[in-house]
Structures are given as structure tokens and as C-alpha cells.
Scaffold this motif. Structure first.
Motif, PDB file in Angstrom:
ATOM      1  N   ASP A  36       0.804  -1.221   0.000  1.00 47.12           N
ATOM      2  CA  ASP A  36       0.000   0.000   0.000  1.00 47.12           C
ATOM      3  C   ASP A  36       0.841   1.277   0.000  1.00 47.12           C
ATOM      4  O   ASP A  36       0.316   2.345   0.222  1.00 47.12           O
ATOM      5  CB  ASP A  36      -0.935  -0.015   1.220  1.00 47.12           C
ATOM      6  N   THR A  63       4.344  -2.728  -6.954  1.00 57.45           N
ATOM      7  CA  THR A  63       3.755  -1.454  -6.550  1.00 57.45           C
ATOM      8  C   THR A  63       4.712  -0.579  -5.758  1.00 57.45           C
ATOM      9  O   THR A  63       4.442   0.596  -5.561  1.00 57.45           O
ATOM     10  CB  THR A  63       2.517  -1.685  -5.670  1.00 57.45           C
ATOM     11  N   ARG A 167      -2.135  -0.831   5.904  1.00 55.23           N
ATOM     12  CA  ARG A 167      -2.835   0.237   5.187  1.00 55.23           C
ATOM     13  C   ARG A 167      -2.454   1.551   5.839  1.00 55.23           C
ATOM     14  O   ARG A 167      -2.636   1.728   7.038  1.00 55.23           O
ATOM     15  CB  ARG A 167      -4.357   0.053   5.241  1.00 55.23           C
ATOM     16  N   ARG A 168      -1.905   2.448   5.047  1.00 59.75           N
ATOM     17  CA  ARG A 168      -1.507   3.750   5.576  1.00 59.75           C
ATOM     18  C   ARG A 168      -2.746   4.611   5.794  1.00 59.75           C
ATOM     19  O   ARG A 168      -3.655   4.601   4.976  1.00 59.75           O
ATOM     20  CB  ARG A 168      -0.582   4.474   4.596  1.00 59.75           C
ATOM     21  N   GLN A 170      -4.976   7.744   5.524  1.00 62.46           N
ATOM     22  CA  GLN A 170      -5.036   8.755   4.449  1.00 62.46           C
ATOM     23  C   GLN A 170      -5.173  10.140   4.986  1.00 62.46           C
ATOM     24  O   GLN A 170      -5.704  10.477   5.917  1.00 62.46           O
ATOM     25  CB  GLN A 170      -6.195   8.453   3.496  1.00 62.46           C
TER      26      GLN A 170
END
Length: 170
Positions: A36, A63, A167-168, A170
Motif C-alpha cells: 500500500d 507497486t 494500510r496507511r 489517508q
């Protein structure tokens, strides 16, 4: 006696049925998992075996790019420990070593640009056992080296699975 044609047809239908069943249940082969974050700094020398393996695995995610400057990285992977141990498991009647247990332990953490922990310091562990024979000492040394290499690969795979679920915010 079944003809070769009917046997081939049966095998084709069976393979097709298995493919449809596996595809319908959501089964898919495990491949590189996307991460991610676009860039990562790996806090291990690129010239070490572990550093090279980590960089190779991250680059196959498709990615994420490994950057050498921590200031340019979205996240930083810090390797806090990478320890190897060899412990005697059993002895023969004459007191010679019969079995060893090998252990490799990694401790790491993942932080974002601001220093917030995405993965708190975490231990992962791999163990292998092997029998030992004094008369085959060179072969057993090579076996031990291969087992340590296999454990390191296993630990890097475990680490990559943990990175894939991050998951970072946002």
C-alpha cells in the motif's frame, strides 16, 4: 478395456471440473502481493544476503520501490534483530550429539514518514531440526547452511505478508 480416447476425455473433463471448482471457490495461487505504499526504505545493507532478498521480494510486488534515502520513503522498515541459534536436541548413549534444532529470529518494525508505527516491533521465528553425524561433518555443515537459508527465505515471506496487510492512514 477402455480405449485411450475415452481415458483422455475423462482426464480432460476431470481437469476442467477441478479448474471450475477451484476458480468458483475463490482459490488462486499466491503470488507477489501489492503493498500500500509507493516507496520504502529498508534498514538493512543491500550487500547482505537478507538485504538483497528483502529488496528483491519488495521489487516483485510491482507497486513499491526501494529507496536508499530514508527521507524520500513513504515508510521505513527497520530490522531490529536477526539472530541465529543452534541448540542440542538429543544425544546418543555415548554422549555425542544426535540432533540439533536451528532457530532464526527476526525483529522488525515499520514506521511512516512522521515516525508513527504502522507495525510495532514484531518478532517472527523459524525453526528446523536435523540429525547430526560426526562422520559426515562437512555434509552436515552444508545441510545446516541450507536450513538457515531456507529459514531466512521463510521469514522474509512472513514479513512480506505482514507488509501486504498494512494500510496507511489517508
Amino acid at each position: 478395456m477402455p480405449s485411450p480416447f475415452s481415458r483422455r476425455r475423462f482426464l480432460t473433463v476431470a481437469a476442467l471440473g477441478a479448474a471450475v471448482t477451484l476458480g468458483g471457490c475463490g482459490f488462486r495461487l499466491r503470488g507477489p502481493q501489492p503493498l500500500d505504499f509507493a516507496t520504502i526504505h529498508v534498514g538493512v545493507s543491500e550487500f547482505s544476503e537478507l538485504g538483497a532478498l528483502l529488496r528483491r521480494q519488495i521489487s516483485t510486488s510491482g507497486t513499491t520501490t526501494v529507496v536508499e534515502d530514508p527521507a524520500k520513503a513513504d515508510v521505513k522498515l527497520q530490522m531490529l534483530a536477526n539472530e541465529r541459534e543452534r541448540e542440542i536436541l538429543s544425544l546418543t548413549g555415548s554422549g555425542k550429539v544426535r540432533e540439533y534444532q536451528l532457530t532464526q529470529r527476526m525483529r522488525f518494525r515499520l514506521t511512516d514518514k512522521s515516525g508513527a508505527e504502522l507495525i510495532a516491533p514484531t518478532n517472527i521465528l523459524a525453526r528446523r531440526e536435523y540429525t547430526f553425524d560426526d562422520s559426515l561433518i562437512l555434509g552436515k555443515e552444508q545441510e545446516e547452511a541450507l536450513l538457515f537459508k531456507d529459514m531466512q527465505t521463510d521469514l522474509v515471506q512472513q514479513l512480506m505478508r505482514r507488509l501486504a496487510v498494512v494500510r496507511r492512514p489517508q
